[in-house]
Design a protein around this motif. Structure first.
Motif, PDB file in Angstrom:
ATOM      1  N   PRO A  85       0.806  -1.224   0.000  1.00 26.66           N
ATOM      2  CA  PRO A  85       0.000   0.000   0.000  1.00 26.66           C
ATOM      3  C   PRO A  85       0.837   1.272   0.000  1.00 26.66           C
ATOM      4  O   PRO A  85       0.290   2.379  -0.057  1.00 26.66           O
ATOM      5  CB  PRO A  85      -0.814  -0.124   1.294  1.00 26.66           C
ATOM      6  CG  PRO A  85       0.031  -0.957   2.193  1.00 26.66           C
ATOM      7  CD  PRO A  85       0.739  -1.938   1.289  1.00 26.66           C
ATOM      8  N   SER A  86       2.147   1.134   0.073  1.00 19.96           N
ATOM      9  CA  SER A  86       3.043   2.286   0.028  1.00 19.96           C
ATOM     10  C   SER A  86       4.293   1.884  -0.750  1.00 19.96           C
ATOM     11  O   SER A  86       4.407   0.763  -1.240  1.00 19.96           O
ATOM     12  CB  SER A  86       3.402   2.738   1.447  1.00 19.96           C
ATOM     13  OG  SER A  86       4.066   1.695   2.150  1.00 19.96           O
ATOM     14  N   GLY A  87       5.212   2.819  -0.874  1.00 16.17           N
ATOM     15  CA  GLY A  87       6.441   2.521  -1.584  1.00 16.17           C
ATOM     16  C   GLY A  87       6.434   3.035  -3.015  1.00 16.17           C
ATOM     17  O   GLY A  87       5.429   3.574  -3.499  1.00 16.17           O
ATOM     18  N   PRO A  88       7.553   2.866  -3.739  1.00 19.15           N
ATOM     19  CA  PRO A  88       7.696   3.418  -5.091  1.00 19.15           C
ATOM     20  C   PRO A  88       6.624   2.943  -6.068  1.00 19.15           C
ATOM     21  O   PRO A  88       6.138   3.717  -6.891  1.00 19.15           O
ATOM     22  CB  PRO A  88       9.089   2.939  -5.523  1.00 19.15           C
ATOM     23  CG  PRO A  88       9.819   2.698  -4.252  1.00 19.15           C
ATOM     24  CD  PRO A  88       8.798   2.216  -3.273  1.00 19.15           C
ATOM     25  N   GLY A  89       6.255   1.647  -6.002  1.00 15.22           N
ATOM     26  CA  GLY A  89       5.267   1.125  -6.943  1.00 15.22           C
ATOM     27  C   GLY A  89       3.932   1.825  -6.820  1.00 15.22           C
ATOM     28  O   GLY A  89       3.309   2.201  -7.819  1.00 15.22           O
ATOM     29  N   MET A  90       3.471   2.024  -5.594  1.00 16.62           N
ATOM     30  CA  MET A  90       2.198   2.697  -5.376  1.00 16.62           C
ATOM     31  C   MET A  90       2.277   4.167  -5.758  1.00 16.62           C
ATOM     32  O   MET A  90       1.349   4.727  -6.351  1.00 16.62           O
ATOM     33  CB  MET A  90       1.791   2.555  -3.900  1.00 16.62           C
ATOM     34  CG  MET A  90       0.375   3.004  -3.601  1.00 16.62           C
ATOM     35  SD  MET A  90      -0.825   1.938  -4.419  1.00 16.62           S
ATOM     36  CE  MET A  90      -2.166   3.095  -4.710  1.00 16.62           C
ATOM     37  N   ILE A  91       3.393   4.804  -5.442  1.00 14.86           N
ATOM     38  CA  ILE A  91       3.560   6.219  -5.789  1.00 14.86           C
ATOM     39  C   ILE A  91       3.554   6.411  -7.303  1.00 14.86           C
ATOM     40  O   ILE A  91       2.874   7.298  -7.839  1.00 14.86           O
ATOM     41  CB  ILE A  91       4.868   6.766  -5.174  1.00 14.86           C
ATOM     42  CG1 ILE A  91       4.743   6.831  -3.649  1.00 14.86           C
ATOM     43  CG2 ILE A  91       5.201   8.146  -5.737  1.00 14.86           C
ATOM     44  CD1 ILE A  91       6.039   7.153  -2.938  1.00 14.86           C
ATOM     45  N   LEU A  92       4.291   5.567  -8.013  1.00 17.39           N
ATOM     46  CA  LEU A  92       4.333   5.684  -9.475  1.00 17.39           C
ATOM     47  C   LEU A  92       2.967   5.408 -10.094  1.00 17.39           C
ATOM     48  O   LEU A  92       2.572   6.059 -11.069  1.00 17.39           O
ATOM     49  CB  LEU A  92       5.369   4.712 -10.042  1.00 17.39           C
ATOM     50  CG  LEU A  92       6.832   5.061  -9.773  1.00 17.39           C
ATOM     51  CD1 LEU A  92       7.740   3.926 -10.232  1.00 17.39           C
ATOM     52  CD2 LEU A  92       7.214   6.361 -10.470  1.00 17.39           C
ATOM     53  N   THR A  93       2.249   4.459  -9.525  1.00 15.16           N
ATOM     54  CA  THR A  93       0.915   4.149 -10.032  1.00 15.16           C
ATOM     55  C   THR A  93      -0.013   5.343  -9.884  1.00 15.16           C
ATOM     56  O   THR A  93      -0.763   5.693 -10.808  1.00 15.16           O
ATOM     57  CB  THR A  93       0.338   2.929  -9.293  1.00 15.16           C
ATOM     58  OG1 THR A  93       1.165   1.791  -9.536  1.00 15.16           O
ATOM     59  CG2 THR A  93      -1.074   2.615  -9.774  1.00 15.16           C
ATOM     60  N   LEU A  94       0.018   5.995  -8.723  1.00 14.20           N
ATOM     61  CA  LEU A  94      -0.813   7.180  -8.508  1.00 14.20           C
ATOM     62  C   LEU A  94      -0.384   8.343  -9.387  1.00 14.20           C
ATOM     63  O   LEU A  94      -1.207   9.131  -9.859  1.00 14.20           O
ATOM     64  CB  LEU A  94      -0.761   7.589  -7.036  1.00 14.20           C
ATOM     65  CG  LEU A  94      -1.503   6.680  -6.056  1.00 14.20           C
ATOM     66  CD1 LEU A  94      -1.150   7.047  -4.618  1.00 14.20           C
ATOM     67  CD2 LEU A  94      -3.013   6.770  -6.271  1.00 14.20           C
ATOM     68  N   LEU A  95       0.924   8.456  -9.610  1.00 10.58           N
ATOM     69  CA  LEU A  95       1.439   9.544 -10.443  1.00 10.58           C
ATOM     70  C   LEU A  95       1.006   9.441 -11.900  1.00 10.58           C
ATOM     71  O   LEU A  95       0.931  10.437 -12.607  1.00 10.58           O
ATOM     72  CB  LEU A  95       2.978   9.550 -10.398  1.00 10.58           C
ATOM     73  CG  LEU A  95       3.657  10.400  -9.339  1.00 10.58           C
ATOM     74  CD1 LEU A  95       5.152  10.123  -9.343  1.00 10.58           C
ATOM     75  CD2 LEU A  95       3.392  11.884  -9.602  1.00 10.58           C
TER      76      LEU A  95
END
Length: 237
Positions: A85-95
């Motif tokens: 629910p956190s981390g680079p993968g989730m951030i990139l997905t939201l971006l």
């Protein structure tokens, strides 16, 4: 086999450039669609399709498991992915959502600058087909199917002029429409009503204010618009 060869020839054969006046009128028409609210309410579904598709593509590329995509009649959408629910993968997905239409518009402008307007339309069809298998509600299926039918109809039955005008219209609409969605995103946020937006979710994950992420979205979109304008000069249009 003959049909496949015909399709390949259509895709790989560059068309003559549009006349400058025709090109400018087409770009102006795309701007009018984005600015005229009744037309925008309908056309915005296309931006939502690309937005959610952007989330889905980056979710898969970042190692998350894509659970499906829903598109709603109010032009909202939801992409479900499984993973941390956190981390680079989730951030990139939201971006990925808000810049997706502008980035696709930039890629479309590049193809148009080479004369591959029909190639662009078939590339869009391929992307819609990939997206279709991830849709998980009836309105989403209908929305993607209708969009695909329109693109296919123009790519198969349209004259070279109609294909060129439609391809440029789609390209300009993606670039202009992307900007409007980010501006619309900020309005409810300024009234503290956008707590579930991509920008606010990014703010919670990164502890960086949501307005920063809105600025990032707008910056990417403006850069794509500027690069596309350089690609589609009067010498090339």
């Amino acid at each position: 086999m003959d049909v496949l060869l015909d399709i390949w020839q259509r895709i790989t054969t560059p068309h003559a450039a549009l006349a400058p006046l025709t090109a400018w009128l087409t770009v102006a028409a795309a701007g009018a669609i984005v600015l005229f609210t009744p037309a925008w309410r309908l056309a915005r579904h296309v931006i939502t399709i690309v937005h959610e598709g952007g989330h889905g593509v980056i979710a898969v590329l970042s190692g998350r498991r894509l659970g499906g995509i829903r598109l709603h009649s109010d032009t909202s959408g939801l992409t479900v992915s499984r993973g941390r629910p956190s981390g680079p993968g989730m951030i990139l997905t939201l971006l990925a959502g808000y810049p997706a239409a502008a980035l696709l518009g930039l890629g479309a402008a590049w193809l148009l600058s080479l004369g591959y307007d029909v190639g662009l339309l078939w590339a869009l069809l391929a992307l819609l087909a990939l997206l279709l298998v991830q849709i998980r509600n009836w309105f989403g299926l209908w929305s993607v199917a209708v969009t695909g039918a329109v693109v296919f109809g123009v790519s198969w039955f349209g004259s070279p002029l109609v294909q060129g005008v439609f391809a440029l219209l789609v390209t300009a609409f993606l670039l202009f429409g992307a900007l409007r969605t980010s501006l619309e995103l900020q309005r409810p946020r300024s009234r503290r009503a956008g707590s579930s937006s991509d920008a606010d979710q990014l703010a919670r994950l990164t502890h960086v204010p949501g307005i920063f992420w809105v600025a990032v979205f707008l910056g990417v979109q403006l850069l794509c618009l500027a690069l596309s304008a350089r690609l589609l000069t009067f010498d090339q249009i």
